[in-house]
Design an enzyme around this catalytic site. Structure first.
Site, PDB file in Angstrom:
ATOM      1  N   ASP A   1      50.906  40.296  31.709  1.00  0.00           N
ATOM      2  CA  ASP A   1      49.620  40.228  32.399  1.00  0.00           C
ATOM      3  C   ASP A   1      48.895  38.922  32.063  1.00  0.00           C
ATOM      4  O   ASP A   1      48.783  38.540  30.896  1.00  0.00           O
ATOM      5  CB  ASP A   1      48.752  41.408  31.984  1.00  0.00           C
ATOM      6  CG  ASP A   1      49.442  42.755  32.189  1.00  0.00           C
ATOM      7  OD1 ASP A   1      50.684  42.807  32.117  1.00  0.00           O
ATOM      8  OD2 ASP A   1      48.733  43.746  32.409  1.00  0.00           O
TER       9      ASP A   1
ATOM     10  N   HIS B   1      45.643  37.961  33.771  1.00  0.00           N
ATOM     11  CA  HIS B   1      44.209  38.245  33.839  1.00  0.00           C
ATOM     12  C   HIS B   1      43.339  36.988  33.901  1.00  0.00           C
ATOM     13  O   HIS B   1      42.446  36.778  33.084  1.00  0.00           O
ATOM     14  CB  HIS B   1      43.793  39.124  32.662  1.00  0.00           C
ATOM     15  CG  HIS B   1      44.147  40.571  32.837  1.00  0.00           C
ATOM     16  ND1 HIS B   1      43.743  41.307  33.929  1.00  0.00           N
ATOM     17  CD2 HIS B   1      44.876  41.411  32.061  1.00  0.00           C
ATOM     18  CE1 HIS B   1      44.210  42.534  33.827  1.00  0.00           C
ATOM     19  NE2 HIS B   1      44.915  42.627  32.710  1.00  0.00           N
TER      20      HIS B   1
ATOM     21  N   ASP C   1      48.985  41.959  37.441  1.00  0.00           N
ATOM     22  CA  ASP C   1      47.674  41.725  36.833  1.00  0.00           C
ATOM     23  C   ASP C   1      47.392  40.237  36.693  1.00  0.00           C
ATOM     24  O   ASP C   1      47.151  39.714  35.598  1.00  0.00           O
ATOM     25  CB  ASP C   1      47.525  42.451  35.501  1.00  0.00           C
ATOM     26  CG  ASP C   1      47.096  43.906  35.672  1.00  0.00           C
ATOM     27  OD1 ASP C   1      47.042  44.373  36.834  1.00  0.00           O
ATOM     28  OD2 ASP C   1      46.829  44.573  34.663  1.00  0.00           O
TER      29      ASP C   1
ATOM     30  N   ASN D   1      47.869  47.045  38.677  1.00  0.00           N
ATOM     31  CA  ASN D   1      46.760  47.906  39.078  1.00  0.00           C
ATOM     32  C   ASN D   1      45.506  47.108  39.426  1.00  0.00           C
ATOM     33  O   ASN D   1      44.716  47.508  40.284  1.00  0.00           O
ATOM     34  CB  ASN D   1      46.442  48.923  37.973  1.00  0.00           C
ATOM     35  CG  ASN D   1      46.092  48.290  36.644  1.00  0.00           C
ATOM     36  OD1 ASN D   1      46.833  47.446  36.127  1.00  0.00           O
ATOM     37  ND2 ASN D   1      44.961  48.683  36.060  1.00  0.00           N
ATOM     38  N   HIS D   2      45.319  45.934  38.825  1.00  0.00           N
ATOM     39  CA  HIS D   2      44.103  45.168  39.085  1.00  0.00           C
ATOM     40  C   HIS D   2      44.122  44.499  40.463  1.00  0.00           C
ATOM     41  O   HIS D   2      43.056  44.319  41.064  1.00  0.00           O
ATOM     42  CB  HIS D   2      43.867  44.157  37.971  1.00  0.00           C
ATOM     43  CG  HIS D   2      43.329  44.800  36.728  1.00  0.00           C
ATOM     44  ND1 HIS D   2      41.985  44.897  36.451  1.00  0.00           N
ATOM     45  CD2 HIS D   2      43.964  45.436  35.707  1.00  0.00           C
ATOM     46  CE1 HIS D   2      41.804  45.533  35.307  1.00  0.00           C
ATOM     47  NE2 HIS D   2      43.000  45.879  34.834  1.00  0.00           N
TER      48      HIS D   2
ATOM     49  N   HIS E   1      55.025  47.114  37.027  1.00  0.00           N
ATOM     50  CA  HIS E   1      53.857  46.858  36.188  1.00  0.00           C
ATOM     51  C   HIS E   1      53.627  47.944  35.143  1.00  0.00           C
ATOM     52  O   HIS E   1      53.519  47.664  33.949  1.00  0.00           O
ATOM     53  CB  HIS E   1      52.603  46.719  37.055  1.00  0.00           C
ATOM     54  CG  HIS E   1      51.372  46.407  36.267  1.00  0.00           C
ATOM     55  ND1 HIS E   1      51.213  45.223  35.585  1.00  0.00           N
ATOM     56  CD2 HIS E   1      50.235  47.134  36.027  1.00  0.00           C
ATOM     57  CE1 HIS E   1      50.035  45.222  34.972  1.00  0.00           C
ATOM     58  NE2 HIS E   1      49.432  46.369  35.216  1.00  0.00           N
TER      59      HIS E   1
END
Length: 400
Positions: free
Chosen positions: A98, A100, A134, A169-170, A282
């Site tokens: 991830d 981010h 993500d 999920n993001h 993920h």
């Protein structure tokens, strides 16, 4: 604590229904045994990449110059060689967790893995890179992160390599307008990107030079990809966005299903893929996600990818399998510090049905860094590399 919601694209939300072994050579440059591990200290260079220069705009481009959505997306997947579910074993396979919205962490990881050069250009040759989702939330350089990954996805095939981008999920939360984990800088980056709100330019053909590369190191790197029209907003969606605070609207417009960034993700990202004997996703896969028929496992994953793509294009509902806390982008069964025997048995059944040796997942930050569980059946590669978590960038190399 992150929790899934059943928020729909109109912003309505309700509550959803829904022994580990650490590589002993973690600090060596090339990891250990057949599953090597790279370590990267966070780069102190805070270089900048320009925003995505989106060919898709918020308004529909003229029908006479746009290919059908389905054909254009399929052409893009074929040109980038990323449209399948299963791929043969790669000469060199690298996976990263991830990101981010942390561009310096992404760049540092790619460089220590030997995949990009001084100007962030692809130097990985015939390597295959998988980023397990993500890209969005928690950081201030989300568009720049996507920009770099998309450009590398364009460049790698020219050297015989390949870049796979997965959905986390993001990404799905943002398409649902669930902005709980967006930073003020994240909102500002979208608001400061005029391409997301500018009217469409006149096109002269059905294919356009999609400037996916920006100007990082050596000028723009065009990739001639098919035009995909942004799906017009419904009146109710337009009203919903109109009623949002002004600083939120650019993000909401760009990431709504059918919006320019969601359309780009639909063209370029998947939920799950298999490379050699490795399955990447993920959060994880359960037997229920792929069905009991082993011969149909690949087609079930393809249906999952296709249904999610259709939703991101604004042409259908979010697939049922992608909803709730046990979906492939939300489940955490295999990422607990020590998964129990039932979880490991479930994992082994999924691997048997998919004819795979291991599963590689992100989603849950691992304080110890990249590590394996269930006898090596799952590798957990979310190291919390972003500044939001303060982890160390790492990448997993899997050798044949």
């Amino acid at each position: 604590r992150e929790e899934p919601t059943n928020r729909d694209s109109m912003g309505r939300r309700g509550r959803s229904n829904g022994p580990a072994s650490t590589c002993s050579a973690r600090r060596k440059p090339l990891g250990c045994s057949s599953d090597g591990l790279y370590n990267a200290k966070r780069s102190m260079s805070h270089g900048w990449l320009p925003p995505i220069e989106l060919a898709e705009r918020l308004l529909r481009i003229p029908h006479a110059i746009a290919k059908s959505v389905d054909q254009a997306v399929n052409d893009t997947l074929a040109m980038l060689n990323i449209g399948a579910v299963r791929y043969s074993a790669a000469e060199r396979l690298v996976a990263i967790g991830d990101v981010h919205g942390d561009l310096p962490a992404l760049r540092a990881t790619l460089k220590i893995a030997g995949l990009v050069g001084a100007n962030d250009e692809w130097i990985g040759g015939r390597s295959t890179l998988v980023q397990v989702g993500d890209q969005l939330d928690r950081g201030d350089s989300e568009i720049a992160v996507l920009n770099l990954l998309f450009r590398l996805q364009d460049e790698a095939p020219k050297q015989g390599g390949r870049v796979h981008i997965l959905l986390g999920n993001h990404e799905l939360m943002n398409a649902d307008h669930d902005f709980r984990y967006v930073t003020s800088g994240g909102f500002a980056e979208f608001s400061a990107t005029p391409e997301l709100n500018a009217p469409p330019k006149k096109k002269s053909s059905s294919a356009t030079a999609l400037e996916a590369g920006g100007t990082s190191g050596g000028g723009k790197i065009p990739a001639t990809l098919p035009e995909v029209a942004v799906t017009p907003m419904s009146s109710s969606m337009a009203e919903t966005i109109k009623n949002m605070p002004a600083w939120m609207r650019a993000r909401a417009q760009a990431l709504r299903p059918g919006g320019p960034i969601s359309v780009k993700l639909a063209q370029r990202a998947m939920v799950a893929i298999v490379v050699g004997d490795n399955v990447f996703v993920h959060g994880g896969l359960k037997p229920d996600h792929i069905g009991a028929d082993r011969s149909a496992a690949d087609s079930t994953l393809e249906a999952m990818n296709r249904g999610t793509r259709t939703w991101l294009l604004g042409r259908g509902e979010k697939p049922a399998v992608m909803r709730g806390g046990k979906s492939p982008v939300w489940m955490r069964n295999y990422s607990r510090p020590v998964p129990d025997s039932a979880d490991c048995a479930m994992l082994n059944e999924v691997l048997r049905r998919l004819r795979c040796r291991r599963m590689i997942v992100g989603h849950t930050p691992q304080a110890a860094g990249i590590n394996a569980a269930c006898g090596g059946g799952v590798w957990r590669i979310d190291t919390g590399m972003s500044a939001a978590y303060g982890g160390v960038p790492e990448a997993l190399e899997i050798t044949p």
